[in-house]
Design a protein around this motif. Sequence first.
Motif, PDB file in Angstrom:
ATOM      1  N   ASN A   1       0.832  -1.209   0.000  1.00  0.00           N
ATOM      2  CA  ASN A   1       0.000   0.000   0.000  1.00  0.00           C
ATOM      3  C   ASN A   1       0.868   1.261   0.000  1.00  0.00           C
ATOM      4  O   ASN A   1       0.976   1.960   1.002  1.00  0.00           O
TER       5      ASN A   1
ATOM      6  N   TYR B   1       1.331   4.981  -1.285  1.00  0.00           N
ATOM      7  CA  TYR B   1       0.631   6.122  -1.882  1.00  0.00           C
ATOM      8  C   TYR B   1       1.635   7.194  -2.290  1.00  0.00           C
ATOM      9  O   TYR B   1       2.702   7.296  -1.699  1.00  0.00           O
ATOM     10  N   PRO B   2       1.279   8.029  -3.288  1.00  0.00           N
ATOM     11  CA  PRO B   2       0.102   7.902  -4.142  1.00  0.00           C
ATOM     12  C   PRO B   2       0.248   6.727  -5.109  1.00  0.00           C
ATOM     13  O   PRO B   2       1.299   6.556  -5.721  1.00  0.00           O
ATOM     14  N   GLU B   3      -0.788   5.940  -5.228  1.00  0.00           N
ATOM     15  CA  GLU B   3      -0.700   4.660  -5.929  1.00  0.00           C
ATOM     16  C   GLU B   3      -0.427   4.821  -7.417  1.00  0.00           C
ATOM     17  O   GLU B   3       0.206   3.971  -8.044  1.00  0.00           O
TER      18      GLU B   3
ATOM     19  N   SER C   1      -7.538  13.318  -4.899  1.00  0.00           N
ATOM     20  CA  SER C   1      -6.172  13.831  -5.028  1.00  0.00           C
ATOM     21  C   SER C   1      -6.040  15.240  -4.463  1.00  0.00           C
ATOM     22  O   SER C   1      -4.924  15.714  -4.218  1.00  0.00           O
TER      23      SER C   1
ATOM     24  N   HIS D   1      -2.630  11.337   1.686  1.00  0.00           N
ATOM     25  CA  HIS D   1      -1.651  10.527   0.975  1.00  0.00           C
ATOM     26  C   HIS D   1      -1.189  11.171  -0.329  1.00  0.00           C
ATOM     27  O   HIS D   1      -0.244  10.692  -0.949  1.00  0.00           O
ATOM     28  N   TYR D   2      -1.882  12.216  -0.748  1.00  0.00           N
ATOM     29  CA  TYR D   2      -1.508  12.891  -1.981  1.00  0.00           C
ATOM     30  C   TYR D   2      -0.820  14.223  -1.713  1.00  0.00           C
ATOM     31  O   TYR D   2      -0.656  15.037  -2.610  1.00  0.00           O
TER      32      TYR D   2
END
Length: 335
Positions: A180, A182-184, A217, A222-223
């Motif tokens: 996991n 991020y950003p994925e 986003s 996480h972004y």
Amino acid sequence: MQNPLISILTPFKNTNKFLYDCIESIQNQTYTNWELLIIDDSSTDNSYQIVHEFTKHDKRIKLFKNPGEGIIEALRFALKKSSGIYITRMDSDDIMTPNKLEALLNNLQKHGKKHLATGLVSYFSEDGINDGYRNYETWLNQLTRTGNNYSEIYKECVIPSPCWMVHKNDLFAADAFNPNDYPEDYDLAFRFYKQQLKVIPCNQVLHHWRDYSTRTSRTHEHYAQNYFLEIKLKYFLELDFDTSKQLVIWGAGFKGKTIAKLLIERQVDFIWICNNPKKIGKHIYGQELYSYTYLTELKQTQCIITVANKQSQKTIRSFFENKNKIATTDYFFFC
């Protein structure tokens, strides 16, 4: 195989305002042999009910609930359920052009495995597109037209997250959506880069990218930019760092300080330079800042550039070119 199955991976969460347009744009594709793996990631509006109605009339649409939490686990689950030879991703708030799947597939079939098909993107919004997103669109499309996307991979994400297609085996080889990180979408772009998937140039707009104030986003932690810097440095140290050369950071603003702190945490030695007279000679995190002219005294270097000003970047690029240094080998723009 002339008409291979394409699997479309689409997580969704509370996008009831946009799901009709999204799914109908998929149903209106000129290429019809597809399956939509659409995963509900704990929606609290009526998004699930909307998609469920579509499934009653179109068996190609396969609706599931995310057994985990978050977009990465939803994508991972969708990939596990997929049956297609080719894999693509779609965002539940966006719109495909009618020929998107056909164009991406044709390019992949022409070039074969170890290639990545993508297309030009166009942002749209009820409130208008701000300069930041418009500049990103222009920059990204310029790279895609030539297939030279990786040349600036340390600046921003060079592969549009909802506008790519690969052979399923290549996606598995990249170990996509695991773990996991991020950003994925940016992580996946680096994984494609690591696997040396060649980007196929494209001159067609194939995806309409919706912008709005509550888009993930824009709102999810996480972004945030600090995560971008962490993921850039992680892959730089893994893929492009030459330990036989002296590592140099150019710039002592927020991004330069963040990179310096991360390198110190990882016990990676570096020299820190800048062209700000007020900072030269000072110490930050125990590291002295030197003038950029100090580079002329160093023989073998790799330089991470964290200077954001566009005009300064041009000057810095000219500085390295005059010394016959090679971009993405001797110097890397991190912004």
